[in-house]
Design a protein around this motif. Sequence first.
Motif, short mmCIF file in Angstrom:
data_model
loop_
_atom_site.label_atom_id
_atom_site.label_comp_id
_atom_site.label_asym_id
_atom_site.label_seq_id
_atom_site.Cartn_x
_atom_site.Cartn_y
_atom_site.Cartn_z
N ILE A 273 0.84 -1.20 0.00
CA ILE A 273 0.00 0.00 0.00
C ILE A 273 0.88 1.25 0.00
N SER A 274 0.46 2.22 -0.82
CA SER A 274 1.13 3.53 -0.85
C SER A 274 0.33 4.49 0.03
N MET A 275 1.03 5.21 0.92
CA MET A 275 0.31 6.04 1.88
C MET A 275 0.87 7.46 1.93
N GLY A 276 -0.07 8.38 2.21
CA GLY A 276 0.30 9.77 2.44
C GLY A 276 -0.26 10.24 3.77
N ILE A 277 0.48 11.07 4.48
CA ILE A 277 0.07 11.52 5.82
C ILE A 277 0.14 13.03 5.88
N ALA A 278 -0.92 13.63 6.46
CA ALA A 278 -0.92 15.06 6.73
C ALA A 278 -1.51 15.28 8.12
N CYS A 279 -1.14 16.41 8.74
CA CYS A 279 -1.55 16.62 10.14
C CYS A 279 -2.03 18.05 10.33
N LYS A 280 -3.14 18.21 11.04
CA LYS A 280 -3.64 19.53 11.42
C LYS A 280 -3.19 19.80 12.85
N THR A 281 -2.43 20.87 13.02
CA THR A 281 -1.86 21.18 14.34
C THR A 281 -2.44 22.44 14.97
N SER A 282 -3.15 23.25 14.16
CA SER A 282 -3.73 24.48 14.71
C SER A 282 -5.17 24.60 14.25
N LEU A 283 -5.96 25.31 15.05
CA LEU A 283 -7.39 25.39 14.79
C LEU A 283 -7.71 26.12 13.49
N ASN A 284 -6.83 27.05 13.07
CA ASN A 284 -7.14 27.83 11.87
C ASN A 284 -6.82 27.09 10.57
N GLN A 285 -6.26 25.90 10.67
CA GLN A 285 -6.04 25.10 9.46
C GLN A 285 -7.37 24.52 8.97
N ASP A 286 -7.55 24.49 7.65
CA ASP A 286 -8.76 23.91 7.06
C ASP A 286 -8.58 22.39 7.00
N ILE A 287 -9.49 21.66 7.65
CA ILE A 287 -9.37 20.19 7.70
C ILE A 287 -9.50 19.58 6.31
N SER A 288 -10.29 20.23 5.44
CA SER A 288 -10.42 19.72 4.06
C SER A 288 -9.10 19.84 3.32
N GLY A 289 -8.38 20.92 3.61
CA GLY A 289 -7.06 21.09 3.00
C GLY A 289 -6.07 20.05 3.48
N VAL A 290 -6.16 19.69 4.75
CA VAL A 290 -5.29 18.64 5.31
C VAL A 290 -5.59 17.32 4.62
N LEU A 291 -6.87 17.04 4.42
CA LEU A 291 -7.25 15.82 3.70
C LEU A 291 -6.69 15.83 2.29
N GLY A 292 -6.78 16.99 1.62
CA GLY A 292 -6.23 17.10 0.27
C GLY A 292 -4.73 16.90 0.24
N ASP A 293 -4.03 17.41 1.28
CA ASP A 293 -2.57 17.22 1.35
C ASP A 293 -2.22 15.74 1.49
N ALA A 294 -2.97 15.02 2.34
CA ALA A 294 -2.72 13.59 2.52
C ALA A 294 -2.94 12.84 1.20
N GLU A 295 -3.97 13.23 0.48
CA GLU A 295 -4.27 12.56 -0.79
C GLU A 295 -3.18 12.84 -1.82
N GLU A 296 -2.72 14.09 -1.88
CA GLU A 296 -1.67 14.45 -2.83
C GLU A 296 -0.36 13.72 -2.51
N LEU A 297 -0.03 13.63 -1.24
CA LEU A 297 1.18 12.90 -0.84
C LEU A 297 1.07 11.42 -1.20
N MET A 298 -0.12 10.86 -1.03
CA MET A 298 -0.33 9.45 -1.36
C MET A 298 -0.07 9.22 -2.85
N TYR A 299 -0.62 10.09 -3.70
CA TYR A 299 -0.41 9.93 -5.14
C TYR A 299 1.06 10.10 -5.51
#
Length: 814
Positions: free
Chosen positions: A595-621
């Motif tokens: 399996i190929s995996m990508g990981i992203a983390c939200k560390t502050s409240l002002n980060q957009d969780i949807s953007g974090v999800l998109g980062d994880a997906e981009e890293l996975m690809y």
Amino acid sequence: MALATIFLRSFAAPLNGGGFPPSFYIIHGAAILLLCALAVLMAFHIRLSKKAGRKLEYGNKLLLSFINAENDFIYLKDENYKYVIVNEAYARFCGRRPEELIGHDDYELFEKPLADIRRKTDTEALDGGRLTENIVDYRGNTSVITKFPVTLSNGRRGLGAHIRDITKERKHDKNQAKLLQRAGILIHLTSHEFKSAHEQLSYVLQQAVELTESKYGYIIYYDEDAKAFTPGLWSASVIQDCKIGSPSMEYPLDCTGLWGEAVRRRTHIIINDFESNPDKKGYPDEHIELKRFMSAPIVIDGRIVAVVGMANKEEDYEESDAMNLIMVVGGAWQAIQRKDVQEQLHYERNRYLQTLISIGDGVMITDETGTVEMLNGVAQKLTGWTSEEARGRPYREVFRLSHEDPSLTVEDPVEKVLKTGRIHELGNHAILTSRSGRTYYLEDSAAPIFGDGGVCEGVVLVFRDITQKREQRKKIEYLSYHDQLTGLFNRSFFEEELTRLDTERNLPISILMGDVNGLKLTNDIFGHVYGDELLKTLASVFRRTCRADDIIARWGGDEFVILLPKTSKKDAEGIAMRIRDDFASRQVRAIKGSISMGIACKTSLNQDISGVLGDAEELMYSVKTLERDSVTDEEICSLTELFYRSNPNEESHSKRVLELCEMIGAEMGLSGVELRRLKEAAYYHDIGKIIMQPEVINYKRPPSEQELADLKKHPVVGYRILNSSDRTVGLAEVVLAHHEHWNGQGYPKGLTGEEIPLLARIIAVAERYDRLKNSYDKSEADNAADIIKSEAGTLLDPQIVRILLGIIHPHAAN
């Protein structure tokens, strides 16, 4: 009144199987008793004195006042079928005063068809000497007619009657049946797997014709942008009766009549007098003659996609017909759209499953002490008691109720009614335990039976089994948030949880997204059953590795996502590593877990969780792209190792073929690159046999017809395997063609002569010679050179055969 109550109860119990509620028969019984009492009073009138006669006359007036207050029809006839007594409601129906009916029979008062109907039912009751009950339809009205013989004052037998108009009740029942029928159609649309949208629409068109009681029906597609209709579907009756054929061309909206009216108005239309309708534009002589017509636009997301029409119902179309039509056809269209979206997005969407189960009601009647008097058929089935066995027993012995929660008690509906004298409905947590110990979830209601003076003398309990409904509801609830294959949460649930858990107290929030490697190769080689097994294996790895509070979901196809609340990126990387290691230690057929995996983390409240999800997906690809070559090469190596480990004879065969090909290629003067390509293709030429059982591959027994067919697939399977990697893609066409014959009789493409790639022709000759030389048949092994020489020009390339024979058997080359 005590006598009257006993009489009424005797009718309520046996007649309830006729489809009417007990109260219905009680009303009829009351009317019958009134008529009987009236007849008795008439007999007494002859014998009483004038003084008593005056009292009786007063009593008669009171009794007449009572029956005149009844809206149902009540009358008494003599032995010659002439009216003796009628109530005012019946007289109003006949358009006369009561005294105008007295002394006349039906043939003197009414049209012959109606008089014939009444005389027939009169005769059945009077001649038979028994109570009769008939349902009669006449001029659009439906009545229940109860008739019974009565002894008159002259000693002869007359006839009493009670007539109740049930037209509205029938219409209500019919509408309810239509609702159930509509629900059944919608359930079928959402639960049945149709082969195509055309099949699905054909089904719903036929169902719509039946639901609306129409003779003809059609669905015509409409393009909002082009403002034009295109050919659709016609019911079988249209095709049968219309001699000019269905339209086969596009029709602009402004050139259409009634077809387009529903679009122009953007609402349904109903025409019950087609001949006088102003929108009628005529039709050819051979076209179907329309009498009644209904049409409705099908609107999806604010746009009209089709128009559905029905015609020639026997009765007038109503608004409910239009609503039913729009619901079922619109439902079909939405089901088709949902399926299209699923195919486009490559992930499962939950099907909306509407459940409506029609179950026959159980009926139990008790007396005022709670003793069972009667069970109907459904009640007997659910309780496990026959009516005879239950009669005379305490109802609690037969009707054993409990709460689904053992720590709670359920309210006793019979006891409640006996105490309060009011109707009582049971909650939805009640369980009935049958005589055999089987349990049912119930819905029920209990109603009192009132006797003389308004005293409750019994209870009617009506109940139904809702066990299947509860189970289906639970299943629907489960499937609405879970992936059906893996049992993990689905994308819809994940997105809800992503929003719900996006709070400060859950920081840091890590998202891990993974894509399964080798799924397509597994599906291509071993079939989707093993591809599904690979996905389920990964799901089990996720469950073992992750924590109970982590949200694991199938994102779509071969992609998965994990939401990790209160998890740093470093901790998430540790989880990802454990997942990779665990999955890599597992194998489905010859495919190792990867399996190929990508990981992203939200560390502050002002980060957009949807953007974090998109980062994880981009890293996975990105990871999948970088790992692609090494992963596919590893998969091919794994397949090859497993194949040769399971079939050592095949490995030896491939190495011998490689050596023969190397000699032939060198003799033919192939370049170093081509020679190297030839040797690699020779080594992998039978890798597609990995799908076969070893005993078939090693020729230890003759293959069956199916196994032989599967064996012929191995060039295609080998092609798929080699085509999956950039390193081996250049070998795929060679392996695919190595069983083609010079004369065009080979497989899989049936190529002829030099259409077959040169390297494939070389492998074919070397492979054939080695099979013969190492055959279990000694005669084949001893004569291998002669056999391939005889096959030159038919199965094998004659020039390559001569080269091979010249190398290993110089004396046989010519």
